[in-house]
Design an enzyme around this catalytic site. Structure first.
Site, mmCIF file in Angstrom:
data_model
loop_
_atom_site.group_PDB
_atom_site.id
_atom_site.type_symbol
_atom_site.label_atom_id
_atom_site.label_comp_id
_atom_site.label_asym_id
_atom_site.label_seq_id
_atom_site.Cartn_x
_atom_site.Cartn_y
_atom_site.Cartn_z
ATOM 1 N N ASP A 75 -3.614 -90.619 4.427
ATOM 2 C CA ASP A 75 -4.485 -90.243 3.318
ATOM 3 C C ASP A 75 -3.888 -89.026 2.619
ATOM 4 O OD1 ASP A 75 -6.786 -90.029 1.574
ATOM 5 O OD2 ASP A 75 -7.944 -91.047 3.129
ATOM 6 N N GLY A 122 0.054 -88.478 2.129
ATOM 7 C CA GLY A 122 0.813 -89.070 1.043
ATOM 8 C C GLY A 122 -0.087 -89.687 -0.005
ATOM 9 N N ASP A 123 0.519 -90.500 -0.859
ATOM 10 C CA ASP A 123 -0.171 -91.145 -1.976
ATOM 11 C C ASP A 123 0.007 -92.655 -1.834
ATOM 12 O OD1 ASP A 123 -1.085 -92.163 -4.364
ATOM 13 O OD2 ASP A 123 0.203 -90.937 -5.640
ATOM 14 N N PHE A 124 -1.092 -93.386 -1.615
ATOM 15 C CA PHE A 124 -0.944 -94.821 -1.356
ATOM 16 C C PHE A 124 -0.556 -95.634 -2.590
ATOM 17 C CE2 PHE A 124 -5.918 -95.073 -1.100
ATOM 18 C CZ PHE A 124 -6.045 -95.084 -2.476
ATOM 19 N N HIS A 164 -12.277 -101.806 -3.247
ATOM 20 C CA HIS A 164 -13.435 -101.853 -4.163
ATOM 21 C C HIS A 164 -13.520 -100.614 -5.050
ATOM 22 C CE1 HIS A 164 -16.805 -99.619 -1.692
ATOM 23 N NE2 HIS A 164 -15.658 -98.965 -1.660
#
Length: 342
Positions: free
Chosen positions: A207, A233-235, A252
């Site tokens: 995350d 990190g950055d998904f 969602h």
């Protein structure tokens, strides 16, 4: 039947007033949760209104009127001597309840309530009202302050705990490492690993940098810190390598284009044949009540995402290079979608 009465013989205007006053009811529910009124009643039993007011710093008359409003909705019962008792329904607003929704109530009312006044803007423009209210996307606003991010993580953990039976009798697919992408404090991964017969399986909670400290604390508290790595990190750009990827209540939050970016980052890190687990609600056809239909309104007003039907998830996954293998119903309102990277 007259056109001025409902099926249960209540006047239509009176019924409509109840719908229109929903915003007041949600605030009343929030107040009795935030003040700790429900926690006291759930932990210690029935109390007179005056004593509850004294202990929570509330005005006795105001608190009495609040409880009088919520009692007919099934949260409290009242008795002689202004005695108040919390019901089974109301008790979940207690901080100490095993299925506590306390953090959810606080998070929603403190971060969603006022931005939702811009819903008309959303419907007219297609832009989330929260973006207009905050001056930036809700996710960016929330991530900017550590306490906001922590509150959101606690609320999502509360949802997980409330529906933790969804993983009863569920067996994870084969694979040594499972990565929980956007895993917040790791609560969903913890529930899966606790039930997993393979104690050699390892986990990763992935995350944002200001979120992962919450995961470190949660994992340490349940004794899983040695089996689960915490990675920041950055998904949207890159995720860790793993055999199984978990996306729990993530897709969602995002529109199809953004969701495909998340799925593409996973595909870049994984090998063909890697498994994907998506935990989400599936919107049923027709007019039957379902939690996803209420949550979809939240998605509409707050973020760019939406709740999806089975076919919409099938199409989304297929467009990103995944094959939806099966959808597993659970005892909760959510389902587990198992897919394979082609």
């Amino acid at each position: 039947m007259s056109d001025t009465t409902t099926i249960d013989e209540q006047p239509i205007p009176a019924s409509m007033i109840l719908y229109l006053s929903g915003f007041q009811v949600s605030q009343a529910v929030y107040v009795v949760a935030k003040l700790g009124v429900v926690t006291i009643l759930e932990q210690e039993g029935s109390q007179p209104v005056g004593k509850l007011a004294e202990r929570t710093g509330a005005q006795p008359e105001a608190l009495s009127r609040l409880i009088r409003t919520l009692a007919p909705l099934g949260l409290f019962t009242t008795g002689p001597g202004d005695l108040v008792t919390v019901t089974e329904m109301g008790a979940v607003l207690s901080e100490k309840h095993p299925l506590s929704m306390h953090e959810v109530a606080c998070m929603w009312m403190e971060t969603h309530y006022l931005p939702f006044s811009e819903l008309l803007h959303t419907v007219r423009t297609g832009t989330p009202g929260a973006e207009k209210y905050f001056g930036e996307p809700f996710m960016s606003w929330m991530a900017a302050e550590p306490e906001r991010a922590a509150q959101f993580s606690r609320a999502m953990a509360g949802v997980t705990v409330s529906f933790r039976n969804m993983f009863d009798n569920y067996q994870l697919p084969e694979g040594r490492t499972i990565a929980d992408i956007g895993g917040a404090d790791g609560s969903v991964l913890i529930e899966l690993l606790k039930r997993d017969a393979d104690t050699t399986r390892r986990g990763i909670v992935f995350d944002q940098p200001n979120v992962v400290p919450n995961a470190e604390r949660t994992l340490a508290a349940v004794g899983l810190a040695d089996r689960v790595d915490v990675v920041a990190g950055d998904f949207f750009t890159a995720v860790p390598a793993a055999d199984i990827y978990l996306l729990s209540y993530i897709l969602h939050d995002w529109d199809d284009a953004s969701s495909r970016r998340i799925l593409a980052a996973i595909a870049q890190a994984a090998k063909p044949g890697a498994r994907l687990l998506v935990v989400e609600g599936i919107v049923p056809d027709g007019d039957e009540p379902h939690l996803t239909k209420a949550i979809d309104l939240t998605m509409l007003g707050m973020v760019s995402g939406k709740e999806r039907s089975e076919q919409e998830y099938r199409d989304l996954l297929d467009s990103a290079g995944y094959t939806l293998d099966r959808i597993i119903p659970t005892p909760s309102p959510y389902a587990i979608l198992e897919a394979t990277l082609r």
